[in-house]
Write a protein that holds these residues in place. Sequence first.
Motif, mmCIF file in Angstrom:
data_model
loop_
_atom_site.group_PDB
_atom_site.id
_atom_site.type_symbol
_atom_site.label_atom_id
_atom_site.label_comp_id
_atom_site.label_asym_id
_atom_site.label_seq_id
_atom_site.Cartn_x
_atom_site.Cartn_y
_atom_site.Cartn_z
ATOM 1 N N LEU A 1 -50.383 7.604 15.767
ATOM 2 C CA LEU A 1 -49.527 6.920 16.638
ATOM 3 C C LEU A 1 -48.688 6.072 15.748
ATOM 4 N N THR A 2 -47.365 6.275 15.797
ATOM 5 C CA THR A 2 -46.514 5.339 14.915
ATOM 6 C C THR A 2 -45.472 4.731 15.774
ATOM 7 N N PHE A 3 -44.867 3.466 15.370
ATOM 8 C CA PHE A 3 -44.038 2.871 16.180
ATOM 9 C C PHE A 3 -42.944 2.001 15.135
ATOM 10 N N ASP A 4 -41.731 2.390 15.429
ATOM 11 C CA ASP A 4 -40.473 1.801 14.633
ATOM 12 C C ASP A 4 -39.894 0.333 15.255
ATOM 13 N N ASP A 5 -39.340 -0.431 14.361
ATOM 14 C CA ASP A 5 -38.252 -1.148 14.809
ATOM 15 C C ASP A 5 -38.715 -2.591 15.350
ATOM 16 N N GLY A 6 -39.801 -2.995 15.530
ATOM 17 C CA GLY A 6 -40.380 -4.143 16.005
ATOM 18 C C GLY A 6 -40.655 -5.282 14.754
ATOM 19 N N PRO A 7 -41.207 -6.425 15.321
ATOM 20 C CA PRO A 7 -41.792 -6.551 16.564
ATOM 21 C C PRO A 7 -41.110 -7.549 17.682
ATOM 22 N N LEU A 8 -41.354 -7.189 18.835
ATOM 23 C CA LEU A 8 -40.564 -8.058 19.918
ATOM 24 C C LEU A 8 -41.383 -8.396 21.003
ATOM 25 N N PRO A 9 -41.352 -9.630 21.680
ATOM 26 C CA PRO A 9 -42.259 -10.032 22.491
ATOM 27 C C PRO A 9 -42.177 -9.251 23.767
ATOM 28 N N ASN A 10 -43.144 -9.115 24.649
ATOM 29 C CA ASN A 10 -43.265 -8.339 25.750
ATOM 30 C C ASN A 10 -43.430 -6.875 25.662
ATOM 31 N N ARG A 11 -43.042 -6.291 24.504
ATOM 32 C CA ARG A 11 -42.992 -4.856 24.221
ATOM 33 C C ARG A 11 -43.865 -4.451 23.084
ATOM 34 N N THR A 12 -44.011 -5.244 21.803
ATOM 35 C CA THR A 12 -44.813 -4.988 20.961
ATOM 36 C C THR A 12 -46.121 -5.440 21.451
ATOM 37 N N THR A 13 -46.081 -6.581 22.060
ATOM 38 C CA THR A 13 -47.260 -7.306 22.520
ATOM 39 C C THR A 13 -47.884 -6.473 23.374
ATOM 40 N N ALA A 14 -47.223 -5.746 24.642
ATOM 41 C CA ALA A 14 -47.565 -4.823 25.495
ATOM 42 C C ALA A 14 -48.467 -3.823 24.825
ATOM 43 N N ILE A 15 -47.746 -3.053 23.795
ATOM 44 C CA ILE A 15 -48.359 -1.969 23.125
ATOM 45 C C ILE A 15 -49.700 -2.215 22.612
ATOM 46 N N LEU A 16 -49.646 -3.422 21.974
ATOM 47 C CA LEU A 16 -50.646 -4.001 21.039
ATOM 48 C C LEU A 16 -51.921 -4.206 22.071
ATOM 49 N N LYS A 17 -51.687 -4.747 23.572
ATOM 50 C CA LYS A 17 -52.678 -4.957 24.413
ATOM 51 C C LYS A 17 -53.439 -3.510 24.741
ATOM 52 N N ALA A 18 -52.554 -2.814 24.939
ATOM 53 C CA ALA A 18 -52.902 -1.251 25.441
ATOM 54 C C ALA A 18 -53.648 -0.750 24.239
ATOM 55 N N LEU A 19 -53.225 -0.633 23.238
ATOM 56 C CA LEU A 19 -54.151 -0.129 21.751
ATOM 57 C C LEU A 19 -55.362 -0.721 21.721
ATOM 58 N N ASN A 20 -55.320 -2.157 21.707
ATOM 59 C CA ASN A 20 -56.646 -2.806 21.709
ATOM 60 C C ASN A 20 -57.592 -2.478 22.812
ATOM 61 N N ALA A 21 -57.022 -2.445 24.120
ATOM 62 C CA ALA A 21 -58.223 -2.176 25.370
ATOM 63 C C ALA A 21 -58.829 -0.846 25.135
ATOM 64 N N GLU A 22 -58.092 0.166 24.308
ATOM 65 C CA GLU A 22 -58.859 1.411 23.970
ATOM 66 C C GLU A 22 -59.383 1.572 22.467
ATOM 67 N N CYS A 23 -59.351 0.349 21.930
ATOM 68 C CA CYS A 23 -59.849 0.328 20.472
ATOM 69 C C CYS A 23 -59.292 1.297 19.336
ATOM 70 N N THR A 24 -57.996 1.654 19.821
ATOM 71 C CA THR A 24 -57.674 2.335 18.706
ATOM 72 C C THR A 24 -56.525 2.036 17.775
ATOM 73 N N LYS A 25 -56.047 2.743 16.867
ATOM 74 C CA LYS A 25 -55.176 2.029 15.886
ATOM 75 C C LYS A 25 -53.911 2.904 15.691
ATOM 76 N N ALA A 26 -52.621 2.180 14.965
ATOM 77 C CA ALA A 26 -51.509 2.732 14.919
ATOM 78 C C ALA A 26 -50.993 2.461 13.614
ATOM 79 N N ILE A 27 -49.794 2.998 13.473
ATOM 80 C CA ILE A 27 -48.849 2.344 12.217
ATOM 81 C C ILE A 27 -47.549 1.785 12.807
ATOM 82 N N PHE A 28 -47.288 0.657 12.391
ATOM 83 C CA PHE A 28 -46.050 0.002 13.067
ATOM 84 C C PHE A 28 -45.094 -0.330 11.471
#
Length: 310
Positions: free
Chosen positions: A90-117
């Motif tokens: 999983l990779t994400f470009d262009d952030g970080p932004l409030p309410n977007r990066t933070t929401a994605i981070l919450k979802a990833l953490n809830a599944e205990c999974t990791k990504a590249i930003f």
Amino acid sequence: MRSTVSKAIIAALLCTPLAMGAYAQDGADEAAAQVEAAAPASAKPQAECPGNPNPLGVSRTVQIDTTGAPGFGFQHYKMYDFLQPKEVVLTFDDGPLPNRTTAILKALNAECTKAIFFSVGKVASGYPDILAEVAKSGHTIGGHTMNHKDLSKLPLDEAKAEIERSFSVIRRAVNGPTASFFRFPFLRHSNDTLQYLADRNVAVFSTDIDSFDYKGGTAKALVKRIMASLDKQGKGILLMHDIQPHTAAAMPDLLKQLKAGGYKIVHMTAKNPIQTLPEYDELVAKDMKGMPTVLTDRPMNSVIKTIDGE
């Protein structure tokens, strides 16, 4: 929006198309790159993922020797086919932004999974606390230039400054080392910029599967499109953007669909962190005087206390 972040940059990023096409990396030394298994397979158990007895987790972590700028992502760099069937990065470009990066981070953490930003320096300078939280959660952070410029069209000196300033800002934001990983804006490089990153021992990322989330649409449609592409291709490095609102909204369902489909997440890390250059560290320090360099871990109730009212 904080004053250090250009509204024009954010607006441009939200509707930026990615360059398509396929061209291989020139002059990379294949022996210089090693993809090493750094963690065992199997998702994290319940004890390591509070509140989720069956998380998506991370099936394995690979460590990348970035010597000589190995390229990853078969859309451009057809070199290292290290993913097994059903494995996804999983990779994400262009952030970080409030309410977007933070929401994605919450979802990833809830599944205990990791990504590249892959962070844009100008955006990170406005929201260093969010990027610091990404780092604190154990995700990998790479560079994506300072101002999201097409480096293939710039003189090498300007392209170098775009690369190095982004790394200096990112390091300052997280107050520590970050990965020697880089993704070109628009997925466009030049031979000179590739050689520069090879000299700096920075791994270069393209993609295997483009989500095309910058084109807009609903969260539901985005999940359907990504899963259809994955089911067709079977595995790959997935490109998304953590500044897109529908991407943030789609993330909980996407992770559930990946788990239901039997896909496994591979976390990519760098063997050695990026070594920022002092001259660019100094430039960033002057430009970002108000940007914090140390973030406290103290509990909120020890920092903020109501002294009047309820």
